[in-house]
Scaffold this motif. Structure first.
Motif, PDB file in Angstrom:
ATOM      1  N   ASN A 154      -4.206  28.456  10.232  1.00 32.41           N
ATOM      2  CA  ASN A 154      -3.612  27.126  10.131  1.00 32.41           C
ATOM      3  C   ASN A 154      -3.189  26.769   8.712  1.00 32.41           C
ATOM      4  O   ASN A 154      -3.020  25.587   8.388  1.00 32.41           O
ATOM      5  CB  ASN A 154      -4.594  26.072  10.659  1.00 32.41           C
ATOM      6  CG  ASN A 154      -5.865  26.009   9.819  1.00 32.41           C
ATOM      7  OD1 ASN A 154      -6.174  26.937   9.071  1.00 32.41           O
ATOM      8  ND2 ASN A 154      -6.602  24.915   9.942  1.00 32.41           N
ATOM      9  N   ASP A 155      -2.993  27.755   7.881  1.00 32.91           N
ATOM     10  CA  ASP A 155      -2.511  27.531   6.515  1.00 32.91           C
ATOM     11  C   ASP A 155      -1.011  27.244   6.584  1.00 32.91           C
ATOM     12  O   ASP A 155      -0.185  28.156   6.571  1.00 32.91           O
ATOM     13  CB  ASP A 155      -2.797  28.769   5.657  1.00 32.91           C
ATOM     14  CG  ASP A 155      -2.294  28.643   4.221  1.00 32.91           C
ATOM     15  OD1 ASP A 155      -1.694  27.602   3.886  1.00 32.91           O
ATOM     16  OD2 ASP A 155      -2.493  29.596   3.444  1.00 32.91           O
ATOM     17  N   VAL A 156      -0.659  25.965   6.652  1.00 26.12           N
ATOM     18  CA  VAL A 156       0.742  25.612   6.905  1.00 26.12           C
ATOM     19  C   VAL A 156       1.640  25.969   5.719  1.00 26.12           C
ATOM     20  O   VAL A 156       2.838  26.215   5.903  1.00 26.12           O
ATOM     21  CB  VAL A 156       0.896  24.122   7.266  1.00 26.12           C
ATOM     22  CG1 VAL A 156       0.273  23.851   8.623  1.00 26.12           C
ATOM     23  CG2 VAL A 156       0.302  23.208   6.202  1.00 26.12           C
ATOM     24  N   SER A 186       2.381  22.765  13.915  1.00 27.06           N
ATOM     25  CA  SER A 186       3.163  21.633  14.423  1.00 27.06           C
ATOM     26  C   SER A 186       2.342  20.384  14.689  1.00 27.06           C
ATOM     27  O   SER A 186       2.840  19.421  15.259  1.00 27.06           O
ATOM     28  CB  SER A 186       3.896  22.030  15.709  1.00 27.06           C
ATOM     29  OG  SER A 186       2.965  22.317  16.742  1.00 27.06           O
ATOM     30  N   GLY A 187       1.081  20.381  14.258  1.00 28.22           N
ATOM     31  CA  GLY A 187       0.254  19.205  14.439  1.00 28.22           C
ATOM     32  C   GLY A 187       0.492  18.171  13.349  1.00 28.22           C
ATOM     33  O   GLY A 187       1.563  18.092  12.743  1.00 28.22           O
ATOM     34  N   ASP A 188      -0.536  17.394  13.075  1.00 29.64           N
ATOM     35  CA  ASP A 188      -0.416  16.302  12.107  1.00 29.64           C
ATOM     36  C   ASP A 188      -0.722  16.821  10.707  1.00 29.64           C
ATOM     37  O   ASP A 188      -1.858  16.762  10.239  1.00 29.64           O
ATOM     38  CB  ASP A 188      -1.389  15.174  12.475  1.00 29.64           C
ATOM     39  CG  ASP A 188      -1.239  13.970  11.566  1.00 29.64           C
ATOM     40  OD1 ASP A 188      -0.179  13.832  10.916  1.00 29.64           O
ATOM     41  OD2 ASP A 188      -2.185  13.160  11.491  1.00 29.64           O
ATOM     42  N   THR A 189       0.314  17.343  10.035  1.00 32.88           N
ATOM     43  CA  THR A 189       0.147  17.800   8.659  1.00 32.88           C
ATOM     44  C   THR A 189       1.259  17.203   7.807  1.00 32.88           C
ATOM     45  O   THR A 189       2.275  16.717   8.317  1.00 32.88           O
ATOM     46  CB  THR A 189       0.196  19.338   8.531  1.00 32.88           C
ATOM     47  OG1 THR A 189       1.555  19.775   8.504  1.00 32.88           O
ATOM     48  CG2 THR A 189      -0.540  20.015   9.671  1.00 32.88           C
ATOM     49  N   LEU A 190       1.083  17.286   6.512  1.00 25.36           N
ATOM     50  CA  LEU A 190       2.105  16.785   5.591  1.00 25.36           C
ATOM     51  C   LEU A 190       3.303  17.719   5.506  1.00 25.36           C
ATOM     52  O   LEU A 190       4.311  17.382   4.875  1.00 25.36           O
ATOM     53  CB  LEU A 190       1.494  16.599   4.196  1.00 25.36           C
ATOM     54  CG  LEU A 190       0.374  15.562   4.094  1.00 25.36           C
ATOM     55  CD1 LEU A 190      -0.269  15.605   2.720  1.00 25.36           C
ATOM     56  CD2 LEU A 190       0.906  14.159   4.393  1.00 25.36           C
ATOM     57  N   LEU A 191       3.220  18.878   6.144  1.00 30.51           N
ATOM     58  CA  LEU A 191       4.304  19.855   6.089  1.00 30.51           C
ATOM     59  C   LEU A 191       4.960  20.072   7.448  1.00 30.51           C
ATOM     60  O   LEU A 191       5.859  20.902   7.569  1.00 30.51           O
ATOM     61  CB  LEU A 191       3.768  21.186   5.547  1.00 30.51           C
ATOM     62  CG  LEU A 191       4.764  22.087   4.803  1.00 30.51           C
ATOM     63  CD1 LEU A 191       5.257  21.422   3.536  1.00 30.51           C
ATOM     64  CD2 LEU A 191       4.129  23.429   4.483  1.00 30.51           C
TER      65      LEU A 191
END
Length: 464
Positions: free
Chosen positions: A195-197, A228-233
């Protein structure tokens, strides 16, 4: 005395605040929105925490949000007012100097201090990620690569943050042109943390730069749950997905992505998200596909921000939105404001970035919108090899490079267009855009056989 898990002293930081600080670093590395809350928790427990204050200062500038930077500057200078720096460690004093320099507008000076910090303290996570993002914002590909690469040997491969460092290094390698090594390094990062976006982002860039857009789509599809979840990227990685899709010619799917992820009702209006939206619609605009309603909504969002002269790269994308929405007068007002500002602005990095790169780019975009393609060429041609100096990645800046190609074609500058397309096609032979542009050049040159061959190649690549 409190020390972080890498042995760095944390002045005026309780054990509980230290836990919040370590959580905030983890959140920052993985681009979790809760990093803001984690950082606030440090200062709620230990208001005089030096590293907590440095972290808050960096968060104020990393998003290129003018209002956030102003608030962070006020809070940070208030903290410094009665601080006895003589009691601090050398590392903490260096962080204070870097944060002060950045908040005062000297991005390049801050980058140099952060570089010295990493040499002296290569396991300082905050110095590494702040420096890495700094190098991205200033378009410094070599530092983007070497800042992290120079620290990696000091890290145990079993450290939980070794993976995110590899993800950062992958992006630096890609921006420096080491695409295969970048892909290998990015995949190694993801083997440690799927999960390292930012690592996912780095690998996606390698596919973009090599024209492996179907591999890029497959790669992102296979890892949808990781990015594709809730991340800043999330929005930015969707932008990469849209770029890959655009190469296949599936404009309908591109617009679905735009409406669902890039800009829609309720979008927060963050600069970096509006930037991605503008960069995607501008590519469609260059192809003659004008999205009037979408441009209008996007231009409204930029106008609501009412940004001052804070970051030239953002200004260029605001101008794209205004031109796309046929608000040329609004774009010209922005340019006039920046022209007035650079004549009397303090000596800050953005003054140079605006005067040398930002304004020529904005003038070129306006000229293109006015169909004055010869003028667009004249504005862009002198700066095309220096576009990195006002920030962004190769993929982001390609919208501006394509503008020069299109302006040259429309202006009948066939010698220039041939040179530009020769450069592009030899650097990136798999790119349907390059070959479709070559076909139009062949049409201008009266070479129907060459045009047919180039169009066939573009189609074959898009449908491969």
């Amino acid at each position: 005395m409190t020390t972080d898990r890498h042995g760095h002293v944390m002045s005026d930081t309780s054990s509980e605040a230290l836990g919040h600080y370590e959580q905030a670093l983890d959140d920052l590395l993985f681009f979790r929105p809760r990093v803001v809350d984690s950082a606030r928790a440090v200062l709620a427990d230990s208001p005089r925490s030096v590293m907590g204050r440095a972290l808050a200062a960096y968060l104020g500038v990393l998003g290129t949000e003018e209002k956030d930077a102003a608030e962070a500057r006020t809070a940070f200078h208030g903290f410094l007012a009665d601080l006895d720096e003589g009691k601090l460690t050398p590392r903490e004093r260096m962080h204070l100097a870097a944060a002060t320099t950045w908040l005062d507008g000297d991005l390049h000076g801050a980058g140099r201090i952060l570089g010295d910090l990493t040499v002296a303290f290569p396991r300082d996570v905050l110095a590494l990620i702040a420096g890495h993002q700094h190098d991205f914002l200033t378009g410094d590909a070599q530092r983007l690569r070497d800042r992290v690469g120079g620290a990696l040997d000091a890290w145990d491969t079993h450290d939980p943050h070794h993976g995110p460092l590899l993800g950062m290094y992958a992006f630096g390698l890609e921006e420096s042109g080491h695409y295969e090594r970048a892909e290998e390094t990015g995949l190694a990062a993801l083997a440690q943390h799927p999960n390292d976006v930012w690592g996912i982002h780095g690998v996606a860039h390698t596919y973009e730069m090599r024209g492996r857009f179907t591999d890029g789509i497959r790669f992102l599809d296979d890892r949808t749950g990781d990015w594709s979840g809730d991340t800043l990227l999330t929005v930015h990685n969707w932008w990469h997905y849209a770029l890959f899709t655009l190469e296949t010619g599936n404009t309908a799917r591109v617009l679905e992505i735009y409406d669902a992820a890039l800009h829609r009702e309720g979008s927060p209006g963050a600069a970096m998200e509006l930037l991605d939206a503008a960069a995607l619609l501008w590519r469609l605009h260059l192809a003659g596909d004008d999205q009037g309603t979408r441009w209008a909504r996007l231009a409204d969002a930029w106008e609501r921000r009412a940004d001052g002269p804070h970051y030239a790269f953002n200004d260029a994308h605001a101008v794209m939105a205004y031109v796309g929405a046929d608000r040329i007068d609004r774009a010209e007002r922005l340019v006039k404001d920046r022209e007035n500002w650079v004549t009397s602005a303090p000596v800050v990095s953005n003054r140079w970035m605006t005067a040398e790169i930002g304004l020529p780019v904005c003038r070129a975009l306006i000229a293109y919108g006015r169909h004055d393609h010869a003028a667009a060429v004249e504005h862009l041609l002198p700066v095309r090899h220096r576009l990195n100096d006002f920030g962004g990645s190769h993929a982001q800046r390609d919208a501006i490079q394509r503008t020069l190609v299109e302006a040259a074609l429309h202006a009948g500058r066939t010698d220039l267009a041939r040179t530009l397309l020769s450069e592009r096609a030899n650097l990136r032979p798999v790119c349907p855009y390059n070959w479709s542009a070559k076909a139009r050049l062949a049409d201008l040159l009266g070479d129907p056989a060459g045009a047919t061959a180039a169009r066939r190649r573009a189609t074959d690549q898009a449908t491969a």
